[in-house]
Scaffold this active site. Structure first.
Site, PDB file in Angstrom:
ATOM      1  N   GLY A  31      44.800  42.851  43.055  1.00 17.30           N
ATOM      2  CA  GLY A  31      45.776  43.839  42.610  1.00 17.30           C
ATOM      3  C   GLY A  31      45.886  44.980  43.594  1.00 17.30           C
ATOM      4  CG  HIS A  34      48.756  46.365  50.265  1.00 17.83           C
ATOM      5  ND1 HIS A  34      48.930  45.265  51.063  1.00 17.83           N
ATOM      6  CD2 HIS A  34      47.419  46.439  50.020  1.00 17.83           C
ATOM      7  CE1 HIS A  34      47.764  44.706  51.323  1.00 17.83           C
ATOM      8  NE2 HIS A  34      46.818  45.394  50.686  1.00 17.83           N
ATOM      9  N   GLY A  36      51.191  44.050  52.530  1.00 18.28           N
ATOM     10  CA  GLY A  36      50.458  42.878  53.015  1.00 18.28           C
ATOM     11  C   GLY A  36      50.554  41.738  51.988  1.00 18.28           C
ATOM     12  CG  HIS A  37      48.545  42.086  48.237  1.00 17.92           C
ATOM     13  ND1 HIS A  37      48.199  43.407  48.070  1.00 17.92           N
ATOM     14  CD2 HIS A  37      47.379  41.397  48.305  1.00 17.92           C
ATOM     15  CE1 HIS A  37      46.886  43.509  48.015  1.00 17.92           C
ATOM     16  NE2 HIS A  37      46.359  42.322  48.165  1.00 17.92           N
ATOM     17  CE  LYS A 149      42.539  45.424  56.088  1.00 16.06           C
ATOM     18  NZ  LYS A 149      41.677  44.943  54.991  1.00 16.06           N
ATOM     19  CG  ASP A 150      40.707  40.630  54.012  1.00 13.76           C
ATOM     20  OD1 ASP A 150      40.077  41.671  54.237  1.00 13.76           O
ATOM     21  OD2 ASP A 150      41.661  40.574  53.225  1.00 13.76           O
ATOM     22  CB  SER A 185      43.538  48.050  53.509  1.00 17.77           C
ATOM     23  OG  SER A 185      42.455  48.070  52.602  1.00 17.77           O
TER      24      SER A 185
HETATM   25  O1  PAF Z   1      40.985  39.366  49.534  1.00 19.74           O
HETATM   26  C1  PAF Z   1      40.826  39.660  48.331  1.00 19.74           C
HETATM   27  O2  PAF Z   1      41.563  40.485  47.755  1.00 19.74           O
HETATM   28  C2  PAF Z   1      39.704  39.013  47.531  1.00 19.74           C
HETATM   29  O3  PAF Z   1      38.575  38.848  48.328  1.00 19.74           O
HETATM   30  C3  PAF Z   1      40.125  37.680  46.898  1.00 19.74           C
HETATM   31  C4  PAF Z   1      40.441  36.633  47.929  1.00 19.74           C
HETATM   32  C5  PAF Z   1      41.324  37.902  45.989  1.00 19.74           C
HETATM   33  C6  PAF Z   1      38.984  37.136  46.024  1.00 19.74           C
HETATM   34  O4  PAF Z   1      38.689  37.995  44.977  1.00 19.74           O
END
Ligand code: PAF
Length: 283
Positions: A31, A34, A36-37, A149-150, A185
């Protein structure tokens, strides 16, 4: 758009999409959505017939001293963004729905999780891989979308999917940045106005490193020293790590070759910021 809070509800909703012959794209999130999502949602819409966003602040990936309680949970705002972006289903379970009495089963990827963020967050990736496995099992998507980013998270999840023969494709999407270069982020909202002003220096540091590689520098130590000097000039910055690693194995690169991941994690006030770039070094 359907909002499902139970595993049964989301399974029924996905089943009905399947019966219509639709392919399903999954975007797991915690949740506080932003840009990025939203870029992941756009990718998923292009590649799949139906898009499922999960919104779950996963307790098992937070360490005891971390920001689980403080983590932002603006659910109404998130749901509005999803609706606007054409998401078909939101899965937003409670911790009890996901973990019941507390699970006895964990999914652990070795080695890749012991370096970089895994050094200061030793139980983090086990929480991520376990919750992603559960979400993949619950939703059974054709594809799941994650942000570059991750970077370490992406590598760990790709390896888990490969090792456990999970029947889905992991799609990696580029890091989305603010105009001044700061990687978008959910944790950027912890920054004070002054910290926010300094934060783009992290990306500038990564870009400096890439520039040095382009002009022929291949010694990781010299590059890391240079980046460390730059980050230490940011008022209040505390370096967790600055590393140059092989982009597949995450092993330290001493002399740069092939493709490397230049990654950093830096605390700025309440925020622990991570960022990275992939650099193609050549032979
Ligand atoms: O990247 C994230 O927001 C979290 O690590 C994920 C992949 C949703 C797992 O909870």
């Amino acid at each position: 758009m359907i909002i499902a809070e139970t595993i049964e509800q989301i399974r029924d909703a996905v089943e009905s999409l399947r019966q219509q012959g639709k392919t399903v794209g999954l975007i797991p999130t915690m949740g506080a959505l932003h840009q990025g999502h939203m870029s992941l949602v756009r990718q998923a819409r292009q590649q799949c017939d139906a898009v499922v966003v999960t919104i779950f602040v996963n307790p098992t990936q937070f360490g005891p001293q971390e920001d689980l309680e403080a983590y932002p949970r603006p659910f109404e705002q998130d749901a509005a963004l999803c609706l606007q972006a054409g998401v078909d289903l939101i899965f937003s379970p409670s911790p009890d729905e996901m973990y019941g009495q507390g699970g006895l089963t964990w999914v652990t990827v070795e080695k890749l999780t012991e370096t970089l963020c895994g050094e200061s967050r030793p139980t983090h990736f086990r929480g991520v891989t376990t919750v992603c496995t559960k979400l993949f099992n619950i939703v059974q998507p054709d594809k799941a979308f994650f942000g570059q980013k991750d970077a370490q998270q992406v590598i760990v999840i790709q390896r888990m999917v490969q090792d456990l023969n999970m029947p889905l494709e992991i799609v990696v999407c580029p890091t989305i940045r603010e105009n001044d270069g700061l990687a978008v982020s959910s944790r950027n909202q912890y920054l004070t106005p002054d910290e926010r002003k300094y934060a783009p220096a992290l990306y500038q540091t990564l870009q400096w490193c890439e520039g040095e590689v382009q002009t022929g520098q291949r010694q990781a130590t010299a590059l890391i020293d240079g980046m460390t000097r730059q980050v230490n000039r940011i008022p209040g910055a505390e370096i967790d790590y600055i590393r140059i690693v092989d982009a597949q194995t995450l092993g330290n690169a001493e002399i740069l070759r092939d493709r490397v991941l230049v990654a950093l994690a830096v605390r700025l006030g309440r925020a622990r910021l991570i960022d990275n770039i992939l650099v193609d070094v050549g032979g």
